[in-house]
Design an enzyme around this catalytic site. Structure first.
Site, PDB file in Angstrom:
ATOM      1  N   SER A   7      13.595  17.283 -12.973  1.00  0.00           N
ATOM      2  CA  SER A   7      12.979  17.784 -11.744  1.00  0.00           C
ATOM      3  C   SER A   7      11.938  16.768 -11.277  1.00  0.00           C
ATOM      4  O   SER A   7      10.942  16.528 -11.971  1.00  0.00           O
ATOM      5  CB  SER A   7      12.306  19.128 -12.007  1.00  0.00           C
ATOM      6  OG  SER A   7      11.463  19.447 -10.920  1.00  0.00           O
ATOM      7  N   HIS A  32      17.187  17.492  -9.858  1.00  0.00           N
ATOM      8  CA  HIS A  32      16.676  18.759  -9.322  1.00  0.00           C
ATOM      9  C   HIS A  32      15.542  18.462  -8.340  1.00  0.00           C
ATOM     10  O   HIS A  32      14.552  17.811  -8.694  1.00  0.00           O
ATOM     11  CB  HIS A  32      16.185  19.633 -10.478  1.00  0.00           C
ATOM     12  CG  HIS A  32      15.729  20.993 -10.071  1.00  0.00           C
ATOM     13  ND1 HIS A  32      16.602  22.041  -9.854  1.00  0.00           N
ATOM     14  CD2 HIS A  32      14.486  21.490  -9.832  1.00  0.00           C
ATOM     15  CE1 HIS A  32      15.921  23.124  -9.517  1.00  0.00           C
ATOM     16  NE2 HIS A  32      14.626  22.820  -9.490  1.00  0.00           N
ATOM     17  N   ASP A  34      12.786  20.050  -5.743  1.00  0.00           N
ATOM     18  CA  ASP A  34      12.047  21.274  -5.408  1.00  0.00           C
ATOM     19  C   ASP A  34      11.489  21.191  -4.000  1.00  0.00           C
ATOM     20  O   ASP A  34      10.644  20.346  -3.710  1.00  0.00           O
ATOM     21  CB  ASP A  34      10.894  21.468  -6.401  1.00  0.00           C
ATOM     22  CG  ASP A  34      11.407  21.909  -7.755  1.00  0.00           C
ATOM     23  OD1 ASP A  34      12.150  22.899  -7.798  1.00  0.00           O
ATOM     24  OD2 ASP A  34      11.060  21.257  -8.755  1.00  0.00           O
ATOM     25  N   MET A  36       9.339  23.065  -1.211  1.00  0.00           N
ATOM     26  CA  MET A  36       8.334  24.143  -1.078  1.00  0.00           C
ATOM     27  C   MET A  36       7.675  24.063   0.288  1.00  0.00           C
ATOM     28  O   MET A  36       7.367  22.964   0.764  1.00  0.00           O
ATOM     29  CB  MET A  36       7.261  23.984  -2.158  1.00  0.00           C
ATOM     30  CG  MET A  36       7.809  23.912  -3.566  1.00  0.00           C
ATOM     31  SD  MET A  36       6.464  23.870  -4.754  1.00  0.00           S
ATOM     32  CE  MET A  36       7.376  23.576  -6.280  1.00  0.00           C
ATOM     33  N   HIS A  65      16.532  23.019  -4.627  1.00  0.00           N
ATOM     34  CA  HIS A  65      16.026  24.364  -4.906  1.00  0.00           C
ATOM     35  C   HIS A  65      15.063  24.713  -3.784  1.00  0.00           C
ATOM     36  O   HIS A  65      13.944  24.202  -3.731  1.00  0.00           O
ATOM     37  CB  HIS A  65      15.348  24.319  -6.296  1.00  0.00           C
ATOM     38  CG  HIS A  65      14.580  25.547  -6.660  1.00  0.00           C
ATOM     39  ND1 HIS A  65      13.693  25.576  -7.723  1.00  0.00           N
ATOM     40  CD2 HIS A  65      14.566  26.785  -6.137  1.00  0.00           C
ATOM     41  CE1 HIS A  65      13.161  26.779  -7.820  1.00  0.00           C
ATOM     42  NE2 HIS A  65      13.664  27.523  -6.862  1.00  0.00           N
ATOM     43  N   MET A  67      12.453  26.717  -2.059  1.00  0.00           N
ATOM     44  CA  MET A  67      11.408  27.735  -2.211  1.00  0.00           C
ATOM     45  C   MET A  67      10.734  27.854  -0.855  1.00  0.00           C
ATOM     46  O   MET A  67       9.580  27.441  -0.662  1.00  0.00           O
ATOM     47  CB  MET A  67      10.424  27.302  -3.302  1.00  0.00           C
ATOM     48  CG  MET A  67      10.991  27.463  -4.701  1.00  0.00           C
ATOM     49  SD  MET A  67      10.099  26.485  -5.940  1.00  0.00           S
ATOM     50  CE  MET A  67      10.959  24.926  -5.763  1.00  0.00           C
ATOM     51  N   MET A 136      14.411  31.664 -12.780  1.00  0.00           N
ATOM     52  CA  MET A 136      13.065  31.075 -12.853  1.00  0.00           C
ATOM     53  C   MET A 136      12.360  31.633 -14.084  1.00  0.00           C
ATOM     54  O   MET A 136      12.213  32.851 -14.226  1.00  0.00           O
ATOM     55  CB  MET A 136      12.240  31.430 -11.613  1.00  0.00           C
ATOM     56  CG  MET A 136      12.610  30.692 -10.341  1.00  0.00           C
ATOM     57  SD  MET A 136      12.712  28.899 -10.464  1.00  0.00           S
ATOM     58  CE  MET A 136      11.063  28.455 -11.014  1.00  0.00           C
ATOM     59  N   GLY A 141       6.396  27.281  -7.849  1.00  0.00           N
ATOM     60  CA  GLY A 141       5.325  26.669  -7.069  1.00  0.00           C
ATOM     61  C   GLY A 141       4.715  25.443  -7.730  1.00  0.00           C
ATOM     62  O   GLY A 141       4.268  24.529  -7.051  1.00  0.00           O
ATOM     63  N   PHE A 142       4.723  25.429  -9.048  1.00  0.00           N
ATOM     64  CA  PHE A 142       4.040  24.345  -9.756  1.00  0.00           C
ATOM     65  C   PHE A 142       4.792  23.945 -11.023  1.00  0.00           C
ATOM     66  O   PHE A 142       5.435  24.793 -11.656  1.00  0.00           O
ATOM     67  CB  PHE A 142       2.617  24.778 -10.133  1.00  0.00           C
ATOM     68  CG  PHE A 142       1.810  25.187  -8.936  1.00  0.00           C
ATOM     69  CD1 PHE A 142       1.154  24.240  -8.161  1.00  0.00           C
ATOM     70  CD2 PHE A 142       1.750  26.524  -8.552  1.00  0.00           C
ATOM     71  CE1 PHE A 142       0.441  24.624  -7.027  1.00  0.00           C
ATOM     72  CE2 PHE A 142       1.032  26.916  -7.428  1.00  0.00           C
ATOM     73  CZ  PHE A 142       0.374  25.961  -6.662  1.00  0.00           C
ATOM     74  N   GLY A 143       4.675  22.681 -11.370  1.00  0.00           N
ATOM     75  CA  GLY A 143       5.207  22.214 -12.641  1.00  0.00           C
ATOM     76  C   GLY A 143       4.212  22.501 -13.759  1.00  0.00           C
ATOM     77  O   GLY A 143       3.065  22.905 -13.508  1.00  0.00           O
ATOM     78  N   ASP A 174      14.780  27.180 -15.063  1.00  0.00           N
ATOM     79  CA  ASP A 174      13.780  26.297 -14.454  1.00  0.00           C
ATOM     80  C   ASP A 174      12.381  26.834 -14.731  1.00  0.00           C
ATOM     81  O   ASP A 174      12.045  27.950 -14.327  1.00  0.00           O
ATOM     82  CB  ASP A 174      14.064  26.254 -12.941  1.00  0.00           C
ATOM     83  CG  ASP A 174      13.166  25.291 -12.179  1.00  0.00           C
ATOM     84  OD1 ASP A 174      12.396  24.549 -12.808  1.00  0.00           O
ATOM     85  OD2 ASP A 174      13.260  25.291 -10.937  1.00  0.00           O
ATOM     86  N   GLY A 175      11.585  26.003 -15.421  1.00  0.00           N
ATOM     87  CA  GLY A 175      10.189  26.361 -15.661  1.00  0.00           C
ATOM     88  C   GLY A 175       9.879  26.432 -17.147  1.00  0.00           C
ATOM     89  O   GLY A 175      10.427  27.276 -17.851  1.00  0.00           O
ATOM     90  N   GLY A 196      10.789  19.264 -15.631  1.00  0.00           N
ATOM     91  CA  GLY A 196       9.925  18.382 -14.860  1.00  0.00           C
ATOM     92  C   GLY A 196       8.936  17.677 -15.755  1.00  0.00           C
ATOM     93  O   GLY A 196       9.093  16.502 -16.104  1.00  0.00           O
ATOM     94  N   SER A 197       7.906  18.413 -16.190  1.00  0.00           N
ATOM     95  CA  SER A 197       6.862  17.753 -16.981  1.00  0.00           C
ATOM     96  C   SER A 197       7.382  17.255 -18.325  1.00  0.00           C
ATOM     97  O   SER A 197       6.914  16.231 -18.826  1.00  0.00           O
ATOM     98  CB  SER A 197       5.661  18.680 -17.159  1.00  0.00           C
ATOM     99  OG  SER A 197       6.070  19.948 -17.596  1.00  0.00           O
TER     100      SER A 197
HETATM  101  C1  DX5 Z   1       8.601  25.098 -10.198  1.00  0.00           C
HETATM  102  C2  DX5 Z   1       9.814  24.245  -9.939  1.00  0.00           C
HETATM  103  C3  DX5 Z   1      10.315  23.520 -11.123  1.00  0.00           C
HETATM  104  C4  DX5 Z   1       9.314  22.587 -11.785  1.00  0.00           C
HETATM  105  C5  DX5 Z   1       9.412  22.888 -13.253  1.00  0.00           C
HETATM  106  O1  DX5 Z   1       8.384  25.930  -9.140  1.00  0.00           O
HETATM  107  O2  DX5 Z   1      10.887  25.032  -9.440  1.00  0.00           O
HETATM  108  O3  DX5 Z   1      11.548  22.846 -10.866  1.00  0.00           O
HETATM  109  O4  DX5 Z   1       9.563  21.227 -11.578  1.00  0.00           O
HETATM  110  O5  DX5 Z   1       8.430  22.191 -13.899  1.00  0.00           O
HETATM  111  P1  DX5 Z   1       8.273  22.208 -15.487  1.00  0.00           P
HETATM  112  O6  DX5 Z   1       9.563  21.703 -16.063  1.00  0.00           O
HETATM  113  O7  DX5 Z   1       7.125  21.278 -15.696  1.00  0.00           O
HETATM  114  O8  DX5 Z   1       7.955  23.619 -15.877  1.00  0.00           O
HETATM  115 ZN    ZN Z   2      12.937  24.069  -9.289  1.00  0.00          ZN
END
Ligand code: DX5
Ligand code: ZN
Length: 223
Positions: A7, A32, A34, A36, A65, A67, A136, A141-143, A174-175, A196-197
């Site tokens: 991501s 992926h 995101d 937003m 994705h 959002m 989810m 909203g956030f990584g 995801d998440g 992501g992270s």
């Molecule tokens: C969050 C995103 C994710 C995000 C996940 O709203 O939809 O795709 O990148 O981040 P991690 O893997 O760090 O939880």
């Molecule tokens: Zn996502």
């Protein structure tokens, strides 16, 4: 077959092409993305112009994705930008069936996304239409947020529904997908892992993607 979907939310946006190439060398197979809007989720990221640039920078499929509120208004723009998979939130679609038909009509693979508080059984009727269901496992909203444990029950329930209905859609999570959670996620039945992270957070996307995918495949009994 378990796949890793890096991501880009946690990548360095000034060097996206390099970050993606590194994640691909580490075994990532789908990117992926995101999207937003600052309304559906309390954060803003990117839209079709960035997707169009990503499309030129990699041959991997782009999993977008959304959002965002009113996703139907943007489906054509994402198709034109080169999105391959497009998912919309159950919670953002008053007419989910119509949204999925629009995505199909625009030649993309449709997905539906469920927030943590949304029950899996609510989407039973539209499951034959989707290429993937995205569970989810954090509030979007956030990584970098922590995996919500009851997501595992939702993945199991969806795996069961897929079997009962004789369908083949993919199950995406995801998440909070990371080293300490990935084995349980895969064992619950997920086969598309967004991270992501865990991939980009430490600045070593190739090595970290490789290690995460290896852990996922080991848990799935794959090599
Ligand atoms: C969050 C995103 C994710 C995000 C996940 O709203 O939809 O795709 O990148 O981040 P991690 O893997 O760090 O939880
Ligand atoms: Zn996502």
């Amino acid at each position: 077959m378990v796949e890793l979907l890096p991501s880009i939310l946690s990548a360095d946006f000034a060097h996206l092409a390099d970050e993606i190439a590194a994640a691909e060398r580490g075994g990532g197979t789908v990117i992926h993305v995101d999207v937003m809007d600052g309304h559906f989720v309390p954060n803003m990221t990117l839209g079709p112009p960035v997707v169009a640039s990503l499309r030129k920078a990699t041959r991997m499929p782009l999993d977008c994705h959304l959002m965002i509120d009113n996703p139907n208004e943007y489906i054509a723009a994402f198709a034109e930008a080169g999105a391959n998979w497009l998912s919309v939130h159950y919670e953002a679609c008053t007419h989910l069936h119509r949204s999925l038909e629009m995505i199909l009509d625009h030649g993309m693979k449709p997905g539906v996304v469920l927030n943590p508080a949304t029950r899996v059984d609510l989407i039973e009727e539209i499951l034959p239409m989707v290429h993937h269901v995205l569970i989810m496992s954090v509030n979007p909203g956030f990584g970098g947020q922590e995996f919500i444990p009851f997501s595992l029950d939702k993945i199991r329930r969806l795996t069961e529904l897929r079997r009962e209905l004789g369908l083949k859609f993919r199950i995406e999570v995801d998440g909070g997908v990371a080293h300490d959670t990935v084995a349980k996620i895969v064992q619950a039945g997920a086969d598309l892992l967004v991270a992501g992270s865990a991939v980009f957070g430490a600045g070593r996307p190739e090595a970290d993607a490789r290690a995460l995918l290896a852990a996922a495949r080991a848990a799935a009994g794959e090599r």
